[in-house]
Design an enzyme around this catalytic site. Structure first.
Site, PDB file in Angstrom:
ATOM      1  N   CYS A 221      -4.388  13.050  13.113  1.00  0.00           N
ATOM      2  CA  CYS A 221      -5.547  11.883  12.839  1.00  0.00           C
ATOM      3  C   CYS A 221      -5.781  10.632  14.330  1.00  0.00           C
ATOM      4  O   CYS A 221      -4.994  11.299  15.083  1.00  0.00           O
ATOM      5  CB  CYS A 221      -5.065  10.868  11.917  1.00  0.00           C
TER       6      CYS A 221
ATOM      7  N   ARG B   7      -4.545  10.840   4.362  1.00  0.00           N
ATOM      8  CA  ARG B   7      -3.848  11.654   3.876  1.00  0.00           C
ATOM      9  C   ARG B   7      -3.412  11.902   3.525  1.00  0.00           C
ATOM     10  O   ARG B   7      -2.170  12.259   2.744  1.00  0.00           O
ATOM     11  CB  ARG B   7      -3.049  11.224   5.809  1.00  0.00           C
TER      12      ARG B   7
ATOM     13  N   ILE C 110       7.594   7.548  17.338  1.00  0.00           N
ATOM     14  CA  ILE C 110       7.356   7.449  16.525  1.00  0.00           C
ATOM     15  C   ILE C 110       6.242   8.248  16.472  1.00  0.00           C
ATOM     16  O   ILE C 110       5.611   9.522  15.591  1.00  0.00           O
ATOM     17  CB  ILE C 110       7.377   6.428  15.010  1.00  0.00           C
TER      18      ILE C 110
ATOM     19  N   ASP D 129       4.738   0.243  12.007  1.00  0.00           N
ATOM     20  CA  ASP D 129       3.439  -0.673  11.619  1.00  0.00           C
ATOM     21  C   ASP D 129       3.170  -1.576  12.061  1.00  0.00           C
ATOM     22  O   ASP D 129       2.278  -2.131  11.664  1.00  0.00           O
ATOM     23  CB  ASP D 129       3.728  -0.633   9.744  1.00  0.00           C
TER      24      ASP D 129
ATOM     25  N   LYS E 125       0.663  -1.212  -0.491  1.00  0.00           N
ATOM     26  CA  LYS E 125       0.059   0.186  -0.234  1.00  0.00           C
ATOM     27  C   LYS E 125       0.590   0.888  -0.332  1.00  0.00           C
ATOM     28  O   LYS E 125       0.227   2.142  -0.881  1.00  0.00           O
ATOM     29  CB  LYS E 125      -0.634   0.184   1.397  1.00  0.00           C
ATOM     30  N   ASN E 126       1.379   1.068   0.676  1.00  0.00           N
ATOM     31  CA  ASN E 126       2.364   2.434   1.270  1.00  0.00           C
ATOM     32  C   ASN E 126       3.791   2.944   0.122  1.00  0.00           C
ATOM     33  O   ASN E 126       4.335   4.297  -0.204  1.00  0.00           O
ATOM     34  CB  ASN E 126       3.320   2.488   2.698  1.00  0.00           C
TER      35      ASN E 126
ATOM     36  N   ARG F 232      -8.829  -0.740   4.364  1.00  0.00           N
ATOM     37  CA  ARG F 232      -8.299   0.433   3.460  1.00  0.00           C
ATOM     38  C   ARG F 232      -6.495  -0.152   3.483  1.00  0.00           C
ATOM     39  O   ARG F 232      -5.900   0.243   2.687  1.00  0.00           O
ATOM     40  CB  ARG F 232      -7.791   1.773   5.130  1.00  0.00           C
TER      41      ARG F 232
ATOM     42  N   ARG G  89       0.734  14.651  13.188  1.00  0.00           N
ATOM     43  CA  ARG G  89       1.186  14.472  11.889  1.00  0.00           C
ATOM     44  C   ARG G  89       0.974  15.803  10.846  1.00  0.00           C
ATOM     45  O   ARG G  89       0.579  15.943   9.907  1.00  0.00           O
ATOM     46  CB  ARG G  89       0.436  13.108  11.415  1.00  0.00           C
TER      47      ARG G  89
HETATM   48  N1  EPU Z   1       6.344  15.028  10.832  1.00  0.00           N
HETATM   49  C1  EPU Z   1       6.951  16.267  11.258  1.00  0.00           C
HETATM   50  N2  EPU Z   1       6.773  16.661  10.439  1.00  0.00           N
HETATM   51  C2  EPU Z   1       6.075  16.543   9.168  1.00  0.00           C
HETATM   52  C3  EPU Z   1       6.352  15.465   8.399  1.00  0.00           C
HETATM   53  C4  EPU Z   1       6.303  14.064   9.388  1.00  0.00           C
HETATM   54  O1  EPU Z   1       6.949  16.295  12.468  1.00  0.00           O
HETATM   55  O2  EPU Z   1       6.042  17.642   8.650  1.00  0.00           O
HETATM   56  C5  EPU Z   1       6.486  13.731  12.064  1.00  0.00           C
HETATM   57  C6  EPU Z   1       5.368  12.457  12.283  1.00  0.00           C
HETATM   58  O3  EPU Z   1       3.826  13.506  12.708  1.00  0.00           O
HETATM   59  C7  EPU Z   1       5.269  11.286  12.762  1.00  0.00           C
HETATM   60  C8  EPU Z   1       6.880  11.180  12.323  1.00  0.00           C
HETATM   61  O4  EPU Z   1       7.630  12.548  11.522  1.00  0.00           O
HETATM   62  O5  EPU Z   1       6.068  11.641  14.480  1.00  0.00           O
HETATM   63  C9  EPU Z   1       7.130  10.135  11.307  1.00  0.00           C
HETATM   64  O6  EPU Z   1       6.370  10.592  10.301  1.00  0.00           O
HETATM   65  P1  EPU Z   1       6.184   9.968   8.216  1.00  0.00           P
HETATM   66  O7  EPU Z   1       6.092  11.459   7.620  1.00  0.00           O
HETATM   67  O8  EPU Z   1       7.249   9.456   8.647  1.00  0.00           O
HETATM   68  O9  EPU Z   1       4.617   9.192   8.536  1.00  0.00           O
HETATM   69  P2  EPU Z   1       3.937   9.183   7.270  1.00  0.00           P
HETATM   70  O10 EPU Z   1       5.039  10.253   5.967  1.00  0.00           O
HETATM   71  O11 EPU Z   1       2.999  10.495   7.392  1.00  0.00           O
HETATM   72  C10 EPU Z   1       3.472   6.506   7.085  1.00  0.00           C
HETATM   73  C11 EPU Z   1       3.697   5.564   5.732  1.00  0.00           C
HETATM   74  C12 EPU Z   1       2.716   5.547   8.204  1.00  0.00           C
HETATM   75  C13 EPU Z   1       3.674   4.536   8.444  1.00  0.00           C
HETATM   76  C14 EPU Z   1       4.779   6.393   8.978  1.00  0.00           C
HETATM   77  C15 EPU Z   1       5.934   5.614   9.495  1.00  0.00           C
HETATM   78  C16 EPU Z   1       2.426   6.114   3.957  1.00  0.00           C
HETATM   79  C17 EPU Z   1       1.941   6.233   3.046  1.00  0.00           C
HETATM   80  N3  EPU Z   1       2.161   6.002   5.255  1.00  0.00           N
HETATM   81  O12 EPU Z   1       3.386   7.673   7.196  1.00  0.00           O
HETATM   82  O13 EPU Z   1       1.939   4.255   7.090  1.00  0.00           O
HETATM   83  O14 EPU Z   1       3.148   4.549   9.834  1.00  0.00           O
HETATM   84  O15 EPU Z   1       5.146   6.410   7.316  1.00  0.00           O
HETATM   85  O16 EPU Z   1       6.836   4.859   8.940  1.00  0.00           O
HETATM   86  O17 EPU Z   1       3.289   5.859   3.560  1.00  0.00           O
HETATM   87  C18 EPU Z   1      -0.328   2.766   8.501  1.00  0.00           C
HETATM   88  O18 EPU Z   1      -0.118   2.336   6.638  1.00  0.00           O
HETATM   89  O19 EPU Z   1      -1.012   2.153   8.855  1.00  0.00           O
HETATM   90  C19 EPU Z   1       0.128   3.868   8.037  1.00  0.00           C
HETATM   91  C20 EPU Z   1       0.113   4.764   9.030  1.00  0.00           C
END
Ligand code: EPU
Length: 418
Positions: A116, A92, A327, A305, A22-23, A397, A121
């Site tokens: 969320c 998101r 995280i 995850d 998915k990701n 999802r 996030r």
């Molecule tokens: N963060 C910030 N600022 C930003 C971006 C992120 O402070 O601009 C913080 C977040 O709040 C969090 C940390 O950085 O505390 C890591 O977040 P990240 O941005 O890596 O998460 P994401 O990209 O929104 C993806 C996956 C998630 C997975 C996380 C961590 C996708 C679509 N989603 O989310 O997947 O948990 O990386 O590995 O790739 C899931 O599949 O269930 C899922 C939530």
């Protein structure tokens, strides 16, 4: 709303085919915006989030079709550069259209995702990077509005390792003028998969999978004919936990164990046995699991995850395990539900202590987010009696046909439509 009824206690045995990730699918679908014309992708899982992304792209004027894992996106007709609140609030990852839109069309209007269930996030790092590359950004009525003539390469340091932030900025940089350096970049296999896809489109990227990525912008990219995405490492890990907790014997087909080193090492410590076979990775659950501690860390560390599913296993392990979530600040929503099934868990901030119990008992429970729902399935498969999991749209999802896959290996599981 559909629910799942699971009567636990069966030893699961047989083969499970792992779906596409998915990701990886979501960012790779948005990469089609970067090249005018028809892109085709293979191994795209049939999931709610993928359908939402398809709707988002269609909404912007692209033509989108999906058939049994093959997704075709023609971005030549795109004429609207907006991701509306109605779609972003349901997923998101919609924010992944932001940088491709700005890179190709010089403008985008994308709803801010908001918080969320698992944490606040923010997307401040996506915006900081895009601004450094020359985009003018303003926030208006809950929307990010970004404009530029052409993005310019920049040196960008990411304060926190962010997966979609790294992916978004990589997609901005591939069409920018000059060289971009992304420091403290995410190293997840999904980032590498997106980079490989972009490289096949003609992008110049070095270092994907390392913490410094160098991207030399090009003037144009070409659409891809048939890019197959990687298998889902979190679905793989979830089925490993299922074999582990049920004392089962599963062969996971079409998976990439090398993407799960940290999780597999932990699972081995709890007593789970892995064997490479010609048909796939065989996973054998022990008679009794042993409690082990875990701390979630960005890749190559133990994935956040997989935290909930690992916790479900630990509820019946011998001893006490301590799980630290580093995280996301609110990723223990499954704890209250696991306790309804008889688990002994206490939480202190981002740390949970799980004292293994003799047995879990079936109960009505509520899914709160994707991986929390997966952990309830893991626990229910071991629990005595019947568990009813409500709100499984969260599960749908991110897991393709999970109930059907489980039924095939002997689980007593039933989906009730509603
Ligand atoms: N963060 C910030 N600022 C930003 C971006 C992120 O402070 O601009 C913080 C977040 O709040 C969090 C940390 O950085 O505390 C890591 O977040 P990240 O941005 O890596 O998460 P994401 O990209 O929104 C993806 C996956 C998630 C997975 C996380 C961590 C996708 C679509 N989603 O989310 O997947 O948990 O990386 O590995 O790739 C899931 O599949 O269930 C899922 C939530």
């Amino acid at each position: 709303m559909d629910k799942l009824i699971i009567r636990g206690g069966k030893q699961l045995k047989g083969e499970v085919s792992i779906s596409g990730a998915k990701n990886a699918a979501l960012p790779i679908m948005t990469s089609s915006i970067l090249a005018s014309g028809r892109s085709a992708f293979a191994r795209i899982p049939d999931l709610m989030d993928v359908r939402t992304m398809g709707r988002l792209l269609s909404n912007m004027g692209a033509s989108y079709s999906y058939n049994e894992g093959s997704a075709t996106i023609d971005s030549a007709s795109m004429n609207k550069f907006e991701a509306p609140y109605e779609l972003v609030k349901t997923m998101r990852a919609s924010v992944l259209v932001l940088c491709p839109l700005v890179a190709r069309f010089g403008r985008a209007k994308v709803s801010l995702p908001g918080g969320c269930a698992i944490g606040a996030r923010p997307i401040n790092l996506h915006l900081m990077g895009l601004e450094k590359m020359g985009a003018k950004i303003r926030l208006e009525s809950g929307y990010v509005i970004a404009k530029t003539s052409r993005l310019k390469g920049a040196s960008i340091y990411l304060d926190t390792v962010t997966v979609t932030g790294t992916e978004n900025l990589m997609m901005a940089a591939v069409l920018a003028k000059g060289t971009t350096i992304l420091e403290n970049a995410a190293r997840e296999p999904e980032v590498i998969d997106l980079a490989n896809c972009l490289i096949s489109m003609g992008a110049r990227i070095n270092g994907a999978g390392e913490s410094v990525i160098e991207i030399e912008g090009v003037d144009e990219l070409k659409p891809l004919k048939n890019y197959a995405i990687i298998p889902d490492r979190i679905e793989t890990g979830t089925f490993m936990s299922i074999a582990g907790i049920t004392g089962g014997d599963l062969v996971l087909k079409d998976c990439r164990p090398e993407h799960l080193d940290a999780a597999m090492m932990k699972l081995k410590d709890t007593g789970v046995i892995f064997k490479e076979t010609k048909r796939g990775l065989r996973v054998i659950g022990p008679k009794n699991l042993i409690a082990k501690d875990v701390k979630t860390i960005p890749y190559p560390g133990f994935p956040t995850d997989m935290q909930a599913q690992f916790m479900a296993m630990m509820t019946i392990a011998k001893g006490t395990s301590v799980i630290k979530e580093t995280i996301f600040e609110n990723r223990f929503m499954h704890v209250a539900e696991l306790k309804r099934m008889g688990a002994d868990i206490s939480i202190d901030g981002g740390t949970a202590a799980i004292k293994g119990v003799e047995k879990l008992r079936g109960a009505p429970v509520m899914a709160t987010d994707l991986r929390a729902s997966a952990s309830l399935v893991v626990a229910a498969l071991r629990a005595e009696g019947e568990t009813v999991i409500h709100r499984i749209y969260h599960l749908d999802r991110g897991y393709e046909k999970m109930d059907e896959k489980l039924k095939k290996v002997g689980a007593d599981i039933e989906r009730v439509k509603g």
